[in-house]
Design a protein around this motif. Sequence first.
Motif, PDB file in Angstrom:
ATOM      1  N   PHE A  28       0.830  -1.203   0.000  1.00 14.59           N
ATOM      2  CA  PHE A  28       0.000   0.000   0.000  1.00 14.59           C
ATOM      3  C   PHE A  28       0.868   1.258   0.000  1.00 14.59           C
ATOM      4  O   PHE A  28       0.641   2.184  -0.783  1.00 14.59           O
ATOM      5  N   VAL A  29       1.865   1.289   0.863  1.00  7.62           N
ATOM      6  CA  VAL A  29       2.731   2.471   0.973  1.00  7.62           C
ATOM      7  C   VAL A  29       3.511   2.701  -0.317  1.00  7.62           C
ATOM      8  O   VAL A  29       3.577   3.832  -0.830  1.00  7.62           O
ATOM      9  N   VAL A  30       4.092   1.652  -0.888  1.00 10.36           N
ATOM     10  CA  VAL A  30       4.909   1.803  -2.094  1.00 10.36           C
ATOM     11  C   VAL A  30       4.067   2.266  -3.276  1.00 10.36           C
ATOM     12  O   VAL A  30       4.425   3.223  -3.982  1.00 10.36           O
ATOM     13  N   ILE A  31       2.948   1.617  -3.518  1.00 10.62           N
ATOM     14  CA  ILE A  31       2.116   1.985  -4.671  1.00 10.62           C
ATOM     15  C   ILE A  31       1.550   3.390  -4.500  1.00 10.62           C
ATOM     16  O   ILE A  31       1.519   4.182  -5.452  1.00 10.62           O
ATOM     17  N   THR A  32       1.118   3.736  -3.303  1.00  9.63           N
ATOM     18  CA  THR A  32       0.588   5.079  -3.057  1.00  9.63           C
ATOM     19  C   THR A  32       1.684   6.135  -3.233  1.00  9.63           C
ATOM     20  O   THR A  32       1.456   7.189  -3.833  1.00  9.63           O
ATOM     21  N   THR A  33       2.874   5.851  -2.744  1.00 14.14           N
ATOM     22  CA  THR A  33       3.996   6.790  -2.901  1.00 14.14           C
ATOM     23  C   THR A  33       4.348   6.984  -4.370  1.00 14.14           C
ATOM     24  O   THR A  33       4.557   8.119  -4.824  1.00 14.14           O
ATOM     25  N   VAL A  34       4.411   5.890  -5.110  1.00 17.21           N
ATOM     26  CA  VAL A  34       4.693   5.987  -6.548  1.00 17.21           C
ATOM     27  C   VAL A  34       3.617   6.823  -7.239  1.00 17.21           C
ATOM     28  O   VAL A  34       3.920   7.688  -8.073  1.00 17.21           O
ATOM     29  N   ALA A  35       2.362   6.600  -6.890  1.00 20.44           N
ATOM     30  CA  ALA A  35       1.265   7.364  -7.510  1.00 20.44           C
ATOM     31  C   ALA A  35       1.404   8.857  -7.222  1.00 20.44           C
ATOM     32  O   ALA A  35       1.122   9.693  -8.095  1.00 20.44           O
ATOM     33  N   MET A  36       1.833   9.208  -6.023  1.00 20.89           N
ATOM     34  CA  MET A  36       1.965  10.621  -5.667  1.00 20.89           C
ATOM     35  C   MET A  36       3.203  11.263  -6.295  1.00 20.89           C
ATOM     36  O   MET A  36       3.221  12.461  -6.563  1.00 20.89           O
ATOM     37  N   LEU A  37       4.235  10.457  -6.543  1.00 15.72           N
ATOM     38  CA  LEU A  37       5.471  10.995  -7.110  1.00 15.72           C
ATOM     39  C   LEU A  37       5.432  11.146  -8.631  1.00 15.72           C
ATOM     40  O   LEU A  37       6.209  11.928  -9.187  1.00 15.72           O
ATOM     41  N   LEU A  38       4.566  10.405  -9.298  1.00 12.65           N
ATOM     42  CA  LEU A  38       4.464  10.506 -10.758  1.00 12.65           C
ATOM     43  C   LEU A  38       3.635  11.742 -11.121  1.00 12.65           C
ATOM     44  O   LEU A  38       2.406  11.734 -11.034  1.00 12.65           O
ATOM     45  N   GLU A  39       4.335  12.779 -11.526  1.00  7.04           N
ATOM     46  CA  GLU A  39       3.678  14.067 -11.780  1.00  7.04           C
ATOM     47  C   GLU A  39       2.750  14.045 -12.995  1.00  7.04           C
ATOM     48  O   GLU A  39       1.825  14.848 -13.080  1.00  7.04           O
ATOM     49  N   GLN A  40       3.002  13.149 -13.948  1.00 10.47           N
ATOM     50  CA  GLN A  40       2.188  13.126 -15.159  1.00 10.47           C
ATOM     51  C   GLN A  40       0.814  12.470 -14.957  1.00 10.47           C
ATOM     52  O   GLN A  40      -0.023  12.515 -15.846  1.00 10.47           O
ATOM     53  N   LEU A  41       0.565  11.900 -13.783  1.00 16.66           N
ATOM     54  CA  LEU A  41      -0.728  11.260 -13.532  1.00 16.66           C
ATOM     55  C   LEU A  41      -1.784  12.296 -13.156  1.00 16.66           C
ATOM     56  O   LEU A  41      -1.523  13.239 -12.419  1.00 16.66           O
ATOM     57  N   SER A  42      -2.980  12.057 -13.669  1.00 13.76           N
ATOM     58  CA  SER A  42      -4.111  12.916 -13.293  1.00 13.76           C
ATOM     59  C   SER A  42      -4.601  12.493 -11.908  1.00 13.76           C
ATOM     60  O   SER A  42      -4.267  11.405 -11.434  1.00 13.76           O
ATOM     61  N   PRO A  43      -5.406  13.323 -11.251  1.00  8.29           N
ATOM     62  CA  PRO A  43      -5.952  12.927  -9.941  1.00  8.29           C
ATOM     63  C   PRO A  43      -6.726  11.607 -10.009  1.00  8.29           C
ATOM     64  O   PRO A  43      -6.661  10.797  -9.076  1.00  8.29           O
ATOM     65  N   GLY A  44      -7.447  11.368 -11.087  1.00  9.82           N
ATOM     66  CA  GLY A  44      -8.189  10.116 -11.234  1.00  9.82           C
ATOM     67  C   GLY A  44      -7.273   8.909 -11.339  1.00  9.82           C
ATOM     68  O   GLY A  44      -7.556   7.843 -10.778  1.00  9.82           O
ATOM     69  N   GLU A  45      -6.175   9.088 -12.057  1.00  9.78           N
ATOM     70  CA  GLU A  45      -5.212   7.997 -12.181  1.00  9.78           C
ATOM     71  C   GLU A  45      -4.530   7.723 -10.838  1.00  9.78           C
ATOM     72  O   GLU A  45      -4.313   6.566 -10.467  1.00  9.78           O
ATOM     73  N   ARG A  46      -4.206   8.787 -10.124  1.00  6.94           N
ATOM     74  CA  ARG A  46      -3.618   8.609  -8.787  1.00  6.94           C
ATOM     75  C   ARG A  46      -4.590   7.858  -7.871  1.00  6.94           C
ATOM     76  O   ARG A  46      -4.195   6.969  -7.126  1.00  6.94           O
ATOM     77  N   LEU A  47      -5.846   8.245  -7.953  1.00  3.26           N
ATOM     78  CA  LEU A  47      -6.859   7.583  -7.136  1.00  3.26           C
ATOM     79  C   LEU A  47      -6.966   6.102  -7.495  1.00  3.26           C
ATOM     80  O   LEU A  47      -7.121   5.256  -6.611  1.00  3.26           O
ATOM     81  N   SER A  48      -6.854   5.789  -8.786  1.00  7.01           N
ATOM     82  CA  SER A  48      -6.931   4.377  -9.186  1.00  7.01           C
ATOM     83  C   SER A  48      -5.731   3.598  -8.655  1.00  7.01           C
ATOM     84  O   SER A  48      -5.851   2.423  -8.288  1.00  7.01           O
TER      85      SER A  48
END
Length: 151
Positions: A28-48
């Motif tokens: 959970f921590v790793v995937i969530t951290t990666v989602a927050m660090l990838l600047e090119q992701l939209s909020p919806g993609e981060r949420l997914s």
Amino acid sequence: MSDLPPLPVTFRPSRTRAVLLTAGVAIFVVITTVAMLLEQLSPGERLSFVFTAALLAGVLFLLSRPKVVADESGVTVVNIAGRRRLDWAEIIQVNLRPGDPWVFLNLSDGTSLPALGIQPGIAKQHAIADARALRALAEARSAPRPDEDQV
């Protein structure tokens, strides 16, 4: 009998549970951290990403759920998706044969109930000791007592 564990007693695969819970939190921590660090992701993609991480962690938490709780009146078997309460008299035999993935309880209605709370996976000797303790408890509790009226 002095070799019986004091009741109530809970049997669970502690090492397996620790590995599953640790892996669930780490994923959970790793995937969530990666989602927050990838600047090119939209909020919806981060949420997914976060939703997927939560789903994976949830599955691992469910897999860590099994336990067997023995008390004065009987046994509660908690498996991955279910829970069943048994009186001591319902348990005919406690089995953990070589190669079995977990303990099986032979019941008075002719069925067998898997008890995933005692499994030899990572800690084989611990599981064998737990199975023996549960077997001793079942034999002591289901045998007729001398002070009961025999007909």
